[in-house]
Design a protein around this motif. Structure first.
Motif, PDB file in Angstrom:
ATOM      1  N   ASP A 219       1.306  -1.447   0.006  1.00 54.86           N
ATOM      2  CA  ASP A 219      -0.551  -0.212   0.146  1.00 54.86           C
ATOM      3  C   ASP A 219       0.848   1.359   0.129  1.00 54.86           C
ATOM      4  O   ASP A 219       1.738   1.068   0.429  1.00 54.86           O
ATOM      5  N   GLN A 220       0.226   2.590   0.239  1.00 56.77           N
ATOM      6  CA  GLN A 220       1.231   3.285   0.014  1.00 56.77           C
ATOM      7  C   GLN A 220       1.928   3.691   1.055  1.00 56.77           C
ATOM      8  O   GLN A 220       2.758   4.589   1.162  1.00 56.77           O
ATOM      9  N   ALA A 221       1.572   3.434   2.168  1.00 56.21           N
ATOM     10  CA  ALA A 221       2.156   3.753   3.415  1.00 56.21           C
ATOM     11  C   ALA A 221       3.429   3.011   3.084  1.00 56.21           C
ATOM     12  O   ALA A 221       4.298   3.242   4.717  1.00 56.21           O
ATOM     13  N   ALA A 222       3.373   2.376   2.865  1.00 51.70           N
ATOM     14  CA  ALA A 222       4.984   1.117   2.741  1.00 51.70           C
ATOM     15  C   ALA A 222       5.938   1.555   1.530  1.00 51.70           C
ATOM     16  O   ALA A 222       6.836   1.169   1.506  1.00 51.70           O
ATOM     17  N   ASN A 227      10.577  13.269  -2.330  1.00 56.31           N
ATOM     18  CA  ASN A 227       9.826  14.613  -3.057  1.00 56.31           C
ATOM     19  C   ASN A 227       8.778  14.816  -2.701  1.00 56.31           C
ATOM     20  O   ASN A 227       7.382  15.379  -4.066  1.00 56.31           O
ATOM     21  N   GLY A 228       8.364  14.864  -1.906  1.00 58.22           N
ATOM     22  CA  GLY A 228       6.358  15.513  -0.989  1.00 58.22           C
ATOM     23  C   GLY A 228       5.347  14.021  -1.774  1.00 58.22           C
ATOM     24  O   GLY A 228       4.457  14.477  -1.193  1.00 58.22           O
ATOM     25  N   GLY A 229       5.925  12.922  -1.864  1.00 54.82           N
ATOM     26  CA  GLY A 229       4.704  11.908  -1.432  1.00 54.82           C
ATOM     27  C   GLY A 229       4.596  11.611  -3.291  1.00 54.82           C
ATOM     28  O   GLY A 229       4.864  12.258  -4.599  1.00 54.82           O
ATOM     29  N   ASN A 271      13.405  11.112  -7.648  1.00 59.80           N
ATOM     30  CA  ASN A 271      11.745  10.953  -8.419  1.00 59.80           C
ATOM     31  C   ASN A 271      11.114   9.371  -8.535  1.00 59.80           C
ATOM     32  O   ASN A 271      11.779   8.392  -7.904  1.00 59.80           O
ATOM     33  N   GLN A 272      10.153   9.914  -7.814  1.00 57.78           N
ATOM     34  CA  GLN A 272       8.906   8.545  -8.238  1.00 57.78           C
ATOM     35  C   GLN A 272       8.238   8.515  -9.045  1.00 57.78           C
ATOM     36  O   GLN A 272       7.074   9.472  -8.959  1.00 57.78           O
ATOM     37  N   LEU A 273       7.784   7.123  -9.512  1.00 62.96           N
ATOM     38  CA  LEU A 273       6.353   6.873 -10.701  1.00 62.96           C
ATOM     39  C   LEU A 273       5.840   5.898  -9.843  1.00 62.96           C
ATOM     40  O   LEU A 273       6.682   5.222  -9.128  1.00 62.96           O
ATOM     41  N   ALA A 274       5.069   5.514  -9.808  1.00 61.99           N
ATOM     42  CA  ALA A 274       3.654   4.488  -8.834  1.00 61.99           C
ATOM     43  C   ALA A 274       2.737   3.844 -10.569  1.00 61.99           C
ATOM     44  O   ALA A 274       2.154   4.769 -10.657  1.00 61.99           O
ATOM     45  N   LEU A 275       2.328   3.319 -10.417  1.00 55.55           N
ATOM     46  CA  LEU A 275       1.158   2.505 -11.137  1.00 55.55           C
ATOM     47  C   LEU A 275       0.286   1.163 -10.109  1.00 55.55           C
ATOM     48  O   LEU A 275       1.378   1.032  -9.000  1.00 55.55           O
TER      49      LEU A 275
END
Length: 319
Positions: A219-222, A227-229, A271-275
Motif C-alpha cells: 500500500d502507499q504507506a509502505a 519529493n513530497g509523496g 523522484n518516483q512514479l508508481a502504478l
C-alpha cells in the motif's frame, strides 16, 4: 683451264652449305630454348599467382572462421541498492587463434535526441567512486553500423583473449536525462594472416525499466516518500498490465498477493512514479492500474509513453 678460283669448287660449296645448316640449327635451338624459357616463366608466374590467390583465399577463410567464432553477449541488470544499471559484457573466443590486443568498444546513443552526454563508469577502473564521463561524440560508427548516423558516446577497453577463453567487462551506465538507449558493441582485433583490422559487431538496447529501480509495495504507506509523496496523475490514462510479468519485473514474492491498492513503484535518485492497482481481472491474469507521481517529475513524466509501452508489451493495452 685455270685452278685459281676456289669459291666455285664443289668443296667450297659444301662447306658453305654446312655452315648455313649450322646457323639454322643454332637459330632453331635458340628459338626452342626461348620458347621453353617463356613457357616456364609463364608457368612460374601462373603458379605464383595461383599460390598467392590460394593464400589470400585461405586467409579470408581463416578470418571469416575467427570472426564467426567470436561470440558477444551483453546483459543489463539493475542493482536497486546501488541504484546503478550495469552492463555485463562477455566476449568468447571459440577459434583456435588467440586474439592479442583486442579492443572491446561500446557506443551508446539516446533513442530520442538529447544534448547531455551519457555518463559511463567502467567497472574495475580506479576507485569504486570514479566516474569517467565520456563526452566524445562519434560521428561515424564502424562498418558494422554504417547505416546509422546518430551521435553516440563511446568507450573502449583492451583485452587479450586466448583460444577457447572468454573476457568479461562491466560498465555502469549513468544518464543525465532519463531515456531509452541504443547500444552498439564491437570487438576489434588484428588478422593473424593479413594484419588487417577485423571487427565483430552487435546491436542491443537498454530499456527504461533497466534504468529505474522497480519495487513492490502493498500500500502507499509502505512506500518511502520522495519529493513530497505520491499523487495521482489525472491526465494519464489507466493501463492494463500482465500480473505474471509484473511479478518478475518488480520482484513480487511468490507468497505475496497482488490486490487493488498495491503499488508498482519506479524510482530514480530523486523522484518516483508508481502504478496503483485499481482492479484485478476475473481470470487473475491482468490488472488495471493508474499512474501516480511524486510531485513535479518532468524527467519521468516525459517518458511516460515509453514506460507504458514497455510495461504493456504485447499482452497489455492502454485503457
Amino acid at each position: 683451264m685455270s685452278n685459281s678460283s676456289k669459291d666455285s669448287s664443289p668443296e667450297a660449296g659444301g662447306r658453305a652449305h654446312e655452315a648455313s645448316d649450322i646457323v639454322q640449327g643454332l637459330s632453331s635451338t635458340a628459338q626452342t630454348i626461348g620458347s621453353s624459357l617463356q613457357a616456364m616463366q609463364q608457368a612460374l608466374v601462373g603458379n605464383m599467382q595461383q599460390a598467392a590467390q590460394m593464400t589470400l583465399s585461405m586467409n579470408q577463410m581463416m578470418e571469416e572462421l575467427v570472426k564467426r567464432s567470436v561470440q558477444l553477449r551483453v546483459f543489463a541488470e539493475r542493482a536497486a541498492a546501488a541504484r546503478t544499471t550495469t552492463l555485463r559484457v562477455t566476449v568468447h573466443n571459440r577459434s583456435p587463434i588467440p586474439l592479442q590486443q583486442a579492443r572491446i568498444k561500446l557506443w551508446f546513443g539516446a533513442r530520442q535526441p538529447r544534448d547531455q552526454p551519457i555518463r559511463l563508469k567502467v567497472g574495475g577502473a580506479g576507485a569504486p567512486d570514479d566516474v569517467l564521463v565520456f563526452e566524445h561524440i562519434v560521428k561515424q560508427l564502424p562498418a558494422e553500423f554504417a547505416d546509422e548516423d546518430a551521435p553516440f558516446t563511446a568507450t573502449e577497453q583492451a583485452v587479450n583473449i586466448g583460444s577457447g577463453a572468454s573476457a568479461e567487462a562491466s560498465v555502469a551506465v549513468e544518464v543525465g536525462t532519463l531515456g531509452q538507449l541504443n547500444g552498439r558493441i564491437a570487438v576489434e582485433f588484428v588478422s593473424p594472416g593479413t594484419g588487417q583490422l577485423l571487427a565483430v559487431g552487435h546491436r542491443f538496447g537498454i530499456h527504461l525499466l533497466q534504468l529505474l529501480d522497480c519495487s513492490f509495495a502493498h500500500d502507499q504507506a509502505a512506500v518511502q516518500p520522495a519529493n513530497g509523496g505520491l499523487h495521482p496523475l489525472p491526465d494519464a490514462q489507466p493501463i492494463e498490465v500482465d500480473i505474471g510479468r509484473v511479478r518478475t519485473q518488480f520482484s513480487v514474492p511468490p507468497a505475496q498477493g497482488i490486490s487493488p491498492g498495491c503499488l508498482l513503484v519506479l524510482s530514480t535518485k530523486s523522484n518516483q512514479l508508481a502504478l496503483q492497482i485499481i482492479s484485478i481481472a476475473d481470470d487473475a491474469q491482468t490488472a488495471t492500474c493508474k499512474w501516480m507521481a511524486s510531485g513535479p517529475a518532468p524527467d519521468l513524466l516525459a517518458v511516460l509513453p515509453q514506460l507504458t509501452e514497455e510495461l504493456c508489451a504485447q499482452t497489455c493495452v492502454s485503457k
